[in-house]
Write an enzyme that holds these catalytic residues in place. Sequence first.
Site, PDB file in Angstrom:
ATOM      1  N   GLN A   4      22.021  -0.376  -8.072  1.00  0.00           N
ATOM      2  CA  GLN A   4      21.643  -0.745  -9.433  1.00  0.00           C
ATOM      3  C   GLN A   4      21.929  -2.220  -9.690  1.00  0.00           C
ATOM      4  O   GLN A   4      22.649  -2.873  -8.928  1.00  0.00           O
ATOM      5  CB  GLN A   4      22.421   0.111 -10.445  1.00  0.00           C
ATOM      6  CG  GLN A   4      23.925   0.008 -10.295  1.00  0.00           C
ATOM      7  CD  GLN A   4      24.653   1.178 -10.902  1.00  0.00           C
ATOM      8  OE1 GLN A   4      24.153   1.841 -11.809  1.00  0.00           O
ATOM      9  NE2 GLN A   4      25.856   1.453 -10.431  1.00  0.00           N
ATOM     10  N   ASP A  58      33.831   2.696 -14.424  1.00  0.00           N
ATOM     11  CA  ASP A  58      34.511   1.567 -15.077  1.00  0.00           C
ATOM     12  C   ASP A  58      35.968   1.878 -15.406  1.00  0.00           C
ATOM     13  O   ASP A  58      36.703   1.002 -15.874  1.00  0.00           O
ATOM     14  CB  ASP A  58      33.763   1.141 -16.338  1.00  0.00           C
ATOM     15  CG  ASP A  58      33.582   2.260 -17.346  1.00  0.00           C
ATOM     16  OD1 ASP A  58      34.451   3.156 -17.429  1.00  0.00           O
ATOM     17  OD2 ASP A  58      32.568   2.246 -18.072  1.00  0.00           O
ATOM     18  N   ASP A  78      32.073   8.623  -8.116  1.00  0.00           N
ATOM     19  CA  ASP A  78      31.063   7.698  -8.627  1.00  0.00           C
ATOM     20  C   ASP A  78      30.260   7.168  -7.448  1.00  0.00           C
ATOM     21  O   ASP A  78      30.835   6.772  -6.424  1.00  0.00           O
ATOM     22  CB  ASP A  78      31.726   6.547  -9.380  1.00  0.00           C
ATOM     23  CG  ASP A  78      30.716   5.709 -10.152  1.00  0.00           C
ATOM     24  OD1 ASP A  78      30.610   5.893 -11.387  1.00  0.00           O
ATOM     25  OD2 ASP A  78      30.029   4.882  -9.533  1.00  0.00           O
ATOM     26  N   ASP A 112      27.351  10.707  -3.828  1.00  0.00           N
ATOM     27  CA  ASP A 112      26.463  11.371  -4.776  1.00  0.00           C
ATOM     28  C   ASP A 112      27.151  12.583  -5.381  1.00  0.00           C
ATOM     29  O   ASP A 112      27.642  13.465  -4.659  1.00  0.00           O
ATOM     30  CB  ASP A 112      25.179  11.790  -4.060  1.00  0.00           C
ATOM     31  CG  ASP A 112      24.290  12.654  -4.928  1.00  0.00           C
ATOM     32  OD1 ASP A 112      23.858  12.189  -5.992  1.00  0.00           O
ATOM     33  OD2 ASP A 112      24.064  13.823  -4.549  1.00  0.00           O
ATOM     34  N   ALA A 113      27.191  12.655  -6.715  1.00  0.00           N
ATOM     35  CA  ALA A 113      27.914  13.729  -7.403  1.00  0.00           C
ATOM     36  C   ALA A 113      27.287  15.096  -7.147  1.00  0.00           C
ATOM     37  O   ALA A 113      28.007  16.100  -7.043  1.00  0.00           O
ATOM     38  CB  ALA A 113      27.963  13.450  -8.907  1.00  0.00           C
ATOM     39  N   ASP A 130      30.488  12.114 -16.948  1.00  0.00           N
ATOM     40  CA  ASP A 130      30.176  10.863 -17.636  1.00  0.00           C
ATOM     41  C   ASP A 130      29.092  10.110 -16.881  1.00  0.00           C
ATOM     42  O   ASP A 130      29.210   8.915 -16.607  1.00  0.00           O
ATOM     43  CB  ASP A 130      31.462  10.014 -17.734  1.00  0.00           C
ATOM     44  CG  ASP A 130      31.312   8.837 -18.684  1.00  0.00           C
ATOM     45  OD1 ASP A 130      30.407   8.878 -19.538  1.00  0.00           O
ATOM     46  OD2 ASP A 130      32.098   7.880 -18.561  1.00  0.00           O
TER      47      ASP A 130
END
Length: 269
Positions: A4, A58, A78, A112-113, A130
Amino acid sequence: SNYQRIVLTQEKGDIRLYLDGNLQFSSQDEYRYHESLVWPALARSASPKQVLILGGGDGRALREVLRDTDVENVTLVDLDPAITELFSSAPALTELNNGAFSDPRVEVVNTDAFTWARDAHRRFDVFLVDVPDPTIYLIGCLFSVEFYRNLGALLADGGIMAVQSTAPYISTRSFRMIGKTLQEAGFEIEPYHAYVPSFGDWGFTLASHTAIGEVSDLPDFMRYYSLSEDKRMREFPEDMKADVAIVNRLENQALVQLFQLEWRAVNVD
């Protein structure tokens, strides 16, 4: 990064994170979002020893979880190592998450979740989902019946989770579809929402295999969330209520399509 476009801005003390052009937080009011995501679930857990955070690279949700001294271990999954490395090393950013990644109770997994949840065998008392809004099919998988069923197999007896569930005013039907999808996966749910100035009104969903109880006590360090706010959060005006006929599955990706339609209508107006 490989996944990203990461942009950080700073103006007059306000630090903001954008991922692929979408605002993720403003340092001026992020505490409203993260207290609202974390504490309604954490405070309802009788024994929040093992906690799972999906997304949240974060470290802000992680910061809130670590404030609970009953927590023994936190696994944060994450996808992007660039995010977790940035927020665990840059001084201006570690100050915002209270150096959460350096806590010995924390384990970070960059993967990857969906795959992780499918293959995992551990059990957790509290989940915090989240992940970003379902703007593309890859993310839409993380709001699917199949994904929630995989999570359900990892939830300890009496466990509870909170799911980031989009904006209930702008994307009312998408918000309700997330709840309906959780129900289809076998969960009892409790939708709720909080006002975050940089985002507007934002929605969440509590989910558990058992009835969701009330919060009876809270620590005194909260800036926004409270017992009275918990009650208000679960009340919705008529323009945030909607019925949806289908649920989000891997084979239909109904949520991504609906979400795009609802947000496109706002942008056109």
